[in-house]
Design a protein around this motif. Structure first.
Motif, PDB file in Angstrom:
ATOM      1  N   GLU B  12       5.964  -2.096  -1.019  1.00  0.00           N
ATOM      2  CA  GLU B  12       5.733  -0.978  -1.948  1.00  0.00           C
ATOM      3  C   GLU B  12       4.283  -0.963  -2.434  1.00  0.00           C
ATOM      4  N   TYR B  13       3.734  -2.173  -2.655  1.00  0.00           N
ATOM      5  CA  TYR B  13       2.347  -2.279  -3.117  1.00  0.00           C
ATOM      6  C   TYR B  13       1.394  -1.723  -2.049  1.00  0.00           C
ATOM      7  N   ILE B  14       1.659  -2.090  -0.800  1.00  0.00           N
ATOM      8  CA  ILE B  14       0.851  -1.613   0.337  1.00  0.00           C
ATOM      9  C   ILE B  14       0.819  -0.073   0.354  1.00  0.00           C
ATOM     10  N   ASP B  15       1.981   0.538   0.082  1.00  0.00           N
ATOM     11  CA  ASP B  15       2.083   1.999   0.146  1.00  0.00           C
ATOM     12  C   ASP B  15       1.647   2.696  -1.143  1.00  0.00           C
ATOM     13  N   GLY B  16       1.205   1.931  -2.109  1.00  0.00           N
ATOM     14  CA  GLY B  16       0.772   2.512  -3.388  1.00  0.00           C
ATOM     15  C   GLY B  16       1.933   3.087  -4.179  1.00  0.00           C
ATOM     16  N   GLU B  17       3.133   2.567  -3.934  1.00  0.00           N
ATOM     17  CA  GLU B  17       4.323   3.103  -4.611  1.00  0.00           C
ATOM     18  C   GLU B  17       4.825   2.152  -5.698  1.00  0.00           C
ATOM     19  N   LEU B  18       4.155   1.013  -5.843  1.00  0.00           N
ATOM     20  CA  LEU B  18       4.613   0.030  -6.830  1.00  0.00           C
ATOM     21  C   LEU B  18       4.153   0.451  -8.237  1.00  0.00           C
ATOM     22  N   LYS B  19       5.117   0.515  -9.159  1.00  0.00           N
ATOM     23  CA  LYS B  19       4.785   0.984 -10.522  1.00  0.00           C
ATOM     24  C   LYS B  19       4.526  -0.210 -11.467  1.00  0.00           C
ATOM     25  N   ASN B  20       5.308  -1.284 -11.283  1.00  0.00           N
ATOM     26  CA  ASN B  20       5.169  -2.464 -12.155  1.00  0.00           C
ATOM     27  C   ASN B  20       4.783  -3.694 -11.312  1.00  0.00           C
ATOM     28  N   ASN B  21       4.421  -4.767 -11.999  1.00  0.00           N
ATOM     29  CA  ASN B  21       4.114  -6.057 -11.368  1.00  0.00           C
ATOM     30  C   ASN B  21       2.980  -5.991 -10.335  1.00  0.00           C
ATOM     31  N   ILE B  22       2.090  -5.029 -10.484  1.00  0.00           N
ATOM     32  CA  ILE B  22       1.009  -4.869  -9.497  1.00  0.00           C
ATOM     33  C   ILE B  22       0.108  -6.112  -9.451  1.00  0.00           C
ATOM     34  N   GLU B  23      -0.285  -6.595 -10.624  1.00  0.00           N
ATOM     35  CA  GLU B  23      -1.180  -7.763 -10.695  1.00  0.00           C
ATOM     36  C   GLU B  23      -0.520  -8.995 -10.076  1.00  0.00           C
ATOM     37  N   LEU B  24       0.779  -9.138 -10.367  1.00  0.00           N
ATOM     38  CA  LEU B  24       1.544 -10.281  -9.848  1.00  0.00           C
ATOM     39  C   LEU B  24       1.523 -10.286  -8.308  1.00  0.00           C
ATOM     40  N   VAL B  25       1.744  -9.108  -7.716  1.00  0.00           N
ATOM     41  CA  VAL B  25       1.758  -8.989  -6.252  1.00  0.00           C
ATOM     42  C   VAL B  25       0.366  -9.258  -5.676  1.00  0.00           C
ATOM     43  N   LYS B  26      -0.646  -8.742  -6.342  1.00  0.00           N
ATOM     44  CA  LYS B  26      -2.037  -8.951  -5.899  1.00  0.00           C
ATOM     45  C   LYS B  26      -2.360 -10.445  -5.830  1.00  0.00           C
ATOM     46  N   GLU B  27      -2.003 -11.130  -6.884  1.00  0.00           N
ATOM     47  CA  GLU B  27      -2.259 -12.569  -6.963  1.00  0.00           C
ATOM     48  C   GLU B  27      -1.474 -13.334  -5.895  1.00  0.00           C
TER      49      GLU B  27
END
Lengths: 193, 150
Positions: B12-27
């Motif tokens: 979801e993060y890859i597709d720019g569809e992630l609304k929450n936990n973005i920083e967590l996924v990045k890390e």
């Protein structure tokens, strides 16, 4: 493309086409023909039938234009017809055994990806070929969702509308498609480094 | 959050569809090789799909027009019927209602005729009420009453 339609709103153009205006229909065909053709090419992976299937898509569009209610964007509706025609074609091929048995098995979502004991390097095959082959081995429903996302850049909501499924299902299909691709590509050790 | 859960969010993060936990996924992507591979895979798939595209023949619309004409000329009678199915259904319902009306009216008038005949001829009433089991006296009475009517 016909300039008289360039100033018109798409809804007006569709209404004209619905009323039997051939030029308006021509405008719609020319606007979407390459998008439809490429979507077919990516899903089926066979350039030789793209033109015929694109033609079939627009024949179905004109024949069912009366049923189009402007509820969704025109491209969503055209893409839905395209995907349905592609799925029909895949089923037809499966029935006529045009696909090899291994292809059919690999389209089963439960089928495990193959693992070669001999690790290959990217140099052995061209990278694009490897990726294309891996995509072609995905189950059609995963492949379609992934192509609509990666090739057409459609957001999850639009993909859900095209495929008539829930957004949650779109998410899981794309995730599983990527997971399967990663499994398929594991044997090419340099590819994802 | 465990790796298995974050892995699902990576897509979801890859597709720019992630609304929450973005920083967590990045890390997580920075430290997890498997998830980083998913990210690289996305770029490769995207590049590959966008790279190899095709263009249809400029005569596609002409072919579509020809096919449409061909289909129209070969359109069987049944397709025309299906095309007018709504109108046909309305007409059939109207015909059905009309026939039903005619049937009701004609059955009512025939009942009336029967009633009129029965009330006008006591001999028939007598035969019906006796169930066909008439005595000699009844037959004589009926013969006399018929003679009077004539």
């Amino acid at each position: 493309m016909n300039k008289q339609f360039e100033t018109l709103d798409e809804v007006e153009i569709v209404q004209l086409a619905k009323d039997g205006d051939e030029k308006a229909f021509e405008f719609i065909v020319k606007k979407y023909q390459n998008k439809v053709a490429n979507l077919i090419f990516k899903i089926i992976g066979d350039a030789s039938i793209v033109e015929d299937l694109t033609q079939e898509v627009f024949l179905r569009v004109i024949e069912s234009l009366k049923e189009y209610k402007f509820g969704s964007a025109l491209y969503t509706w055209i893409y839905r017809i395209t995907v349905n025609i592609c799925i029909d074609e895949i089923r037809r091929r499966q029935r006529s055994r045009a696909y090899s048995l291994s292809d059919v098995l690999s389209q089963n979502p439960k089928a495990e990806p193959s693992h070669s004991h001999v690790e290959k390097t990217v140099e052995q095959k061209e990278m694009r070929e490897i990726i294309e082959e891996a995509i072609s081995k995905l189950p059609p429903e995963y492949k379609t969702a992934l192509i609509l996302r990666e090739f057409e850049d459609l957001p999850y909501e639009e993909i859900a509308r095209v495929l008539k499924i829930r957004v949650g299902t779109v998410k899981s299909r794309i995730f599983r498609a990527r997971k399967l691709l990663a499994e398929h590509l594991k044997e090419y050790k340099d590819l994802l480094k | 959050m465990r790796h298995a859960k974050i892995k699902k969010l990576v897509s979801e993060y890859i597709d720019g569809e992630l609304k929450n936990n973005i920083e967590l996924v990045k890390e997580h992507i920075k430290t997890c090789e498997e998830c980083a591979q998913l990210f690289r895979l996305h770029s490769l798939v995207r590049e590959t799909l966008k790279e190899n595209t095709i263009e249809v023949s400029p005569y596609l619309f002409t072919r579509i027009q020809a096919k449409l004409k061909e289909r129209k000329s070969q359109q069987p009678l049944w397709d025309y019927i299906i095309g007018f199915s709504k109108e046909l259904a309305v007409v059939l319902i109207l015909i059905f209602m009309l026939l039903l009306g005619i049937e009701l009216i004609s059955s009512r008038s025939s009942v009336k005729i029967e009633e009129a005949i029965l009330s006008e001829s006591p001999s028939i009433q007598k035969v019906i009420s006796s169930g066909g089991d008439l005595t000699k006296d009844d037959v004589l009475e009926l013969t006399l009453s018929n003679g009077k009517r004539k």
